[in-house]
Design a protein around this motif. Structure first.
Motif, PDB file in Angstrom:
ATOM      1  N   THR A  73     -28.625  -6.234  57.842  1.00 45.44           N
ATOM      2  CA  THR A  73     -28.155  -5.881  56.797  1.00 45.44           C
ATOM      3  C   THR A  73     -26.783  -6.603  56.351  1.00 45.44           C
ATOM      4  N   VAL A  74     -25.971  -6.777  57.464  1.00 38.72           N
ATOM      5  CA  VAL A  74     -24.512  -7.190  57.113  1.00 38.72           C
ATOM      6  C   VAL A  74     -24.789  -8.500  56.630  1.00 38.72           C
ATOM      7  N   ASP A  75     -25.745  -9.311  57.409  1.00 37.09           N
ATOM      8  CA  ASP A  75     -25.937 -10.866  56.966  1.00 37.09           C
ATOM      9  C   ASP A  75     -26.462 -10.898  55.504  1.00 37.09           C
ATOM     10  N   TYR A  76     -27.347  -9.815  54.993  1.00 37.08           N
ATOM     11  CA  TYR A  76     -27.847  -9.846  53.768  1.00 37.08           C
ATOM     12  C   TYR A  76     -26.860  -9.903  52.821  1.00 37.08           C
ATOM     13  N   VAL A  77     -26.235  -8.569  52.856  1.00 39.55           N
ATOM     14  CA  VAL A  77     -24.863  -8.473  51.878  1.00 39.55           C
ATOM     15  C   VAL A  77     -23.996  -9.514  51.694  1.00 39.55           C
ATOM     16  N   LYS A  78     -23.723 -10.225  52.778  1.00 39.18           N
ATOM     17  CA  LYS A  78     -22.733 -11.352  52.657  1.00 39.18           C
ATOM     18  C   LYS A  78     -23.216 -12.362  51.948  1.00 39.18           C
ATOM     19  N   GLU A  79     -24.773 -12.454  51.756  1.00 43.52           N
ATOM     20  CA  GLU A  79     -25.231 -13.652  50.755  1.00 43.52           C
ATOM     21  C   GLU A  79     -25.637 -13.339  49.513  1.00 43.52           C
ATOM     22  N   ARG A  80     -26.124 -12.058  49.476  1.00 44.26           N
ATOM     23  CA  ARG A  80     -26.759 -11.527  48.311  1.00 44.26           C
ATOM     24  C   ARG A  80     -25.549 -11.268  47.316  1.00 44.26           C
ATOM     25  N   GLN A  93     -24.196 -10.230  43.388  1.00 39.95           N
ATOM     26  CA  GLN A  93     -24.393  -9.368  42.065  1.00 39.95           C
ATOM     27  C   GLN A  93     -22.913  -9.176  41.257  1.00 39.95           C
ATOM     28  N   PHE A  94     -23.278  -9.606  40.111  1.00 38.53           N
ATOM     29  CA  PHE A  94     -21.938  -9.602  39.145  1.00 38.53           C
ATOM     30  C   PHE A  94     -21.210 -10.902  39.651  1.00 38.53           C
ATOM     31  N   GLY A  95     -21.540 -11.683  40.104  1.00 39.82           N
ATOM     32  CA  GLY A  95     -20.887 -12.900  40.579  1.00 39.82           C
ATOM     33  C   GLY A  95     -20.254 -12.770  41.640  1.00 39.82           C
ATOM     34  N   ARG A  96     -20.340 -11.735  42.478  1.00 41.04           N
ATOM     35  CA  ARG A  96     -19.688 -11.859  43.793  1.00 41.04           C
ATOM     36  C   ARG A  96     -20.781 -11.202  44.964  1.00 41.04           C
ATOM     37  N   PRO A  97     -20.299 -11.485  46.161  1.00 42.29           N
ATOM     38  CA  PRO A  97     -20.977 -10.772  47.239  1.00 42.29           C
ATOM     39  C   PRO A  97     -21.450  -9.064  47.310  1.00 42.29           C
ATOM     40  N   VAL A  98     -22.602  -8.864  47.343  1.00 41.28           N
ATOM     41  CA  VAL A  98     -22.695  -7.502  47.456  1.00 41.28           C
ATOM     42  C   VAL A  98     -22.032  -6.854  48.578  1.00 41.28           C
ATOM     43  N   GLY A  99     -21.789  -7.432  49.338  1.00 42.59           N
ATOM     44  CA  GLY A  99     -21.038  -6.874  50.678  1.00 42.59           C
ATOM     45  C   GLY A  99     -19.386  -6.853  50.454  1.00 42.59           C
ATOM     46  N   SER A 100     -19.047  -7.191  49.545  1.00 45.41           N
ATOM     47  CA  SER A 100     -17.597  -7.354  48.981  1.00 45.41           C
ATOM     48  C   SER A 100     -17.280  -5.922  48.190  1.00 45.41           C
ATOM     49  N   GLN A 124     -16.571  -2.150  47.886  1.00 45.14           N
ATOM     50  CA  GLN A 124     -16.160  -1.196  48.827  1.00 45.14           C
ATOM     51  C   GLN A 124     -16.936  -0.057  49.235  1.00 45.14           C
ATOM     52  N   ALA A 125     -17.937   0.460  48.253  1.00 44.44           N
ATOM     53  CA  ALA A 125     -18.893   1.191  48.578  1.00 44.44           C
ATOM     54  C   ALA A 125     -19.942   0.824  49.679  1.00 44.44           C
ATOM     55  N   VAL A 126     -20.388  -0.524  49.506  1.00 40.04           N
ATOM     56  CA  VAL A 126     -21.023  -1.053  50.445  1.00 40.04           C
ATOM     57  C   VAL A 126     -20.583  -1.206  51.852  1.00 40.04           C
ATOM     58  N   LYS A 127     -19.202  -1.535  51.990  1.00 43.46           N
ATOM     59  CA  LYS A 127     -18.390  -1.597  53.022  1.00 43.46           C
ATOM     60  C   LYS A 127     -18.405  -0.321  53.987  1.00 43.46           C
ATOM     61  N   HIS A 128     -17.981   0.718  52.932  1.00 45.97           N
ATOM     62  CA  HIS A 128     -17.932   2.076  53.824  1.00 45.97           C
ATOM     63  C   HIS A 128     -19.264   2.761  54.178  1.00 45.97           C
ATOM     64  N   ARG A 129     -20.432   2.157  53.669  1.00 49.18           N
ATOM     65  CA  ARG A 129     -21.530   2.663  54.140  1.00 49.18           C
ATOM     66  C   ARG A 129     -22.021   2.020  55.383  1.00 49.18           C
ATOM     67  N   GLN A 160     -32.339   0.200  51.752  1.00 49.06           N
ATOM     68  CA  GLN A 160     -31.600   0.417  50.422  1.00 49.06           C
ATOM     69  C   GLN A 160     -30.719  -0.718  50.259  1.00 49.06           C
ATOM     70  N   LEU A 161     -29.948  -1.239  51.235  1.00 53.20           N
ATOM     71  CA  LEU A 161     -28.893  -2.468  50.768  1.00 53.20           C
ATOM     72  C   LEU A 161     -29.563  -3.516  50.712  1.00 53.20           C
ATOM     73  N   HIS A 162     -30.838  -3.952  50.968  1.00 51.45           N
ATOM     74  CA  HIS A 162     -31.626  -5.039  50.778  1.00 51.45           C
ATOM     75  C   HIS A 162     -32.328  -4.954  49.379  1.00 51.45           C
ATOM     76  N   GLY A 163     -32.016  -3.882  48.728  1.00 49.43           N
ATOM     77  CA  GLY A 163     -32.283  -3.792  47.314  1.00 49.43           C
ATOM     78  C   GLY A 163     -34.040  -3.797  47.150  1.00 49.43           C
ATOM     79  N   GLY A 164     -34.364  -4.491  46.090  1.00 50.77           N
ATOM     80  CA  GLY A 164     -35.779  -4.414  45.829  1.00 50.77           C
ATOM     81  C   GLY A 164     -36.628  -5.007  47.047  1.00 50.77           C
TER      82      GLY A 164
END
Length: 397
Positions: A271-278, A280-287, A289-294, A345-349
């Protein structure tokens, strides 16, 4: 307690990590689970012959490596990371310890070396759906879970030609492919009601085994039907079967907890690897704060569960220590459930699709909790065993 692993233990981890990475890709795991055996026979041969995994915790005199449950738990953690379907839990976590604890010298000498070298796989068959109860994980196993002399369950009778079994067991791990079944059966009627364990060979006349469709395909289960099947009593008639099952329940809980920790850790990594690459709105999903907290919450849960699993393995291998396998299992299953849910959930669709692998981890969490839990009962049983809520003694004034 020395929390450091020895060089030999670290080598077990490194070797299995390397092997699992090469031989247990998600596609390999799905293909192995879909085979008639429910696991990769070639991989099991490598684990058995080259690495001696089934005999890791068995003594030298019975062909084993002479290790402890700590080494076996480390192996289970690495296999759990990739959800490798193998008969290790059923064979080395359930059957082998029961044979060691209750079997006669002749039975141990005949069966344990074959288990240690991987030539024989075995499992425990418990009547109905009471595996967690029989192992003392969620309730006291001194009750009538084996049939209690009434209709249902598995009944045993001793005649002139030896013991015969009649009945049915559900949710038998690897029951469709195991070469040996340890069947828990009720005997003695109401006068001398007791539960004993019996050895049943895979080719015994009257034995029917059907693989069941399970939520978690990487944990194969079967329905076992016994129709006047010839059986051999494991050990003596006065054996403490309930006590042996409870002890094995702690062993199985430790291995399951280690597996769950490995799976949760891998789900978090992916999941961490995925949110670093995916993006959204021009920036990685992992950046965000809400995702970081989860993800941070999942990380804390996984590390806490790992500590609990390691401590439980150490306690089970150390004479005089209180068994805490059930509590560690509750912690690990909760961490896996949370980590797998966040992975979906964090992998999205794509995380909700059949083609993605996130659902495999979620199904492992749900399937293990159905078989060996639920979590709240595991904790309740652990609290009961520790007298946590025992009434305080009144002090005379």
């Amino acid at each position: 307690m020395d929390a450091r692993f020895t060089e030999e233990q670290q080598e077990i981890r490194r070797t299995l990590r390397e092997l699992a990475t090469k031989r247990c890709t998600p596609d390999d795991v799905k293909a192995a689970a879909a085979t008639p055996a429910g696991h990769d026979l070639a991989l099991w041969g490598t684990l058995s012959t080259d690495l001696g995994l089934p005999g890791l915790a068995l003594p030298d005199e019975h062909g084993g490596v002479g290790g402890t449950l700590v080494e076996l738990a480390l192996a289970a953690e690495e296999l759990g990371r990739v959800l490798a379907p193998t008969p290790l839990l059923a064979t080395s976590g359930l059957a082998a310890p029961l044979i060691s604890a209750l079997g006669t010298d002749a039975q141990r000498s005949a069966l344990l070396p074959r288990i240690a070298d991987g030539a024989l796989t075995a499992t425990l068959a418990v009547p109905g759906t009471g595996l967690a109860t029989a192992l003392g994980l969620v309730a006291d196993n001194a009750g009538d879970w084996a049939g209690g002399g009434r209709a249902g369950g598995v009944q045993a009778r001793c005649g002139e030609d030896g013991w015969r079994l009649y009945g049915q067991a559900e949710q038998v791990l690897d029951g469709h492919s195991a070469g040996l079944l340890l069947v828990a059966a009720h005997t003695g009627g109401f006068a001398r009601s007791r539960t004993l364990l019996f050895l049943v060979r895979a080719d015994a006349p009257g034995l029917a085994r059907v693989r069941q469709t399970a939520m978690d395909a990487t944990r194969p289960q079967a329905r076992v039907e016994l129709r006047d099947v010839e059986a051999e009593l494991l050990g003596a008639e006065d054996a403490d079967v309930a006590g042996a099952l409870a002890a094995v329940g702690d062993t199985a809980a430790v291995l399951l907890a280690a597996e769950a920790v490995g799976a949760a850790d891998r789900a978090l990594e992916r999941t961490v690897d995925y949110v670093k690459e995916r993006e959204q709105f021009g920036r990685p999903v992992g950046s965000f704060q809400a995702v970081k907290h989860r993800l941070a919450d999942v990380y804390v849960q996984v590390q806490a569960a790992r500590s609990a699993a390691y401590y439980a393995a150490w306690a089970a291998s150390t004479p005089g220590e209180r068994p805490v396998g059930g509590l560690a299992l509750a912690q690990a299953l909760e961490a896996l459930r949370t980590g797998a849910g966040e992975a979906v959930q964090l992998h999205g669709g794509i995380g909700f699709t059949w083609e993605h692998d996130a659902h495999l981890y979620l199904k492992r969490a749900a399937g293990d909790e159905l078989l060996f839990g639920p979590v709240h009962l595991l904790r309740d049983r652990a609290a009961e065993a520790a007298d946590l809520f025992a009434p305080a003694l009144e002090v005379a004034v």
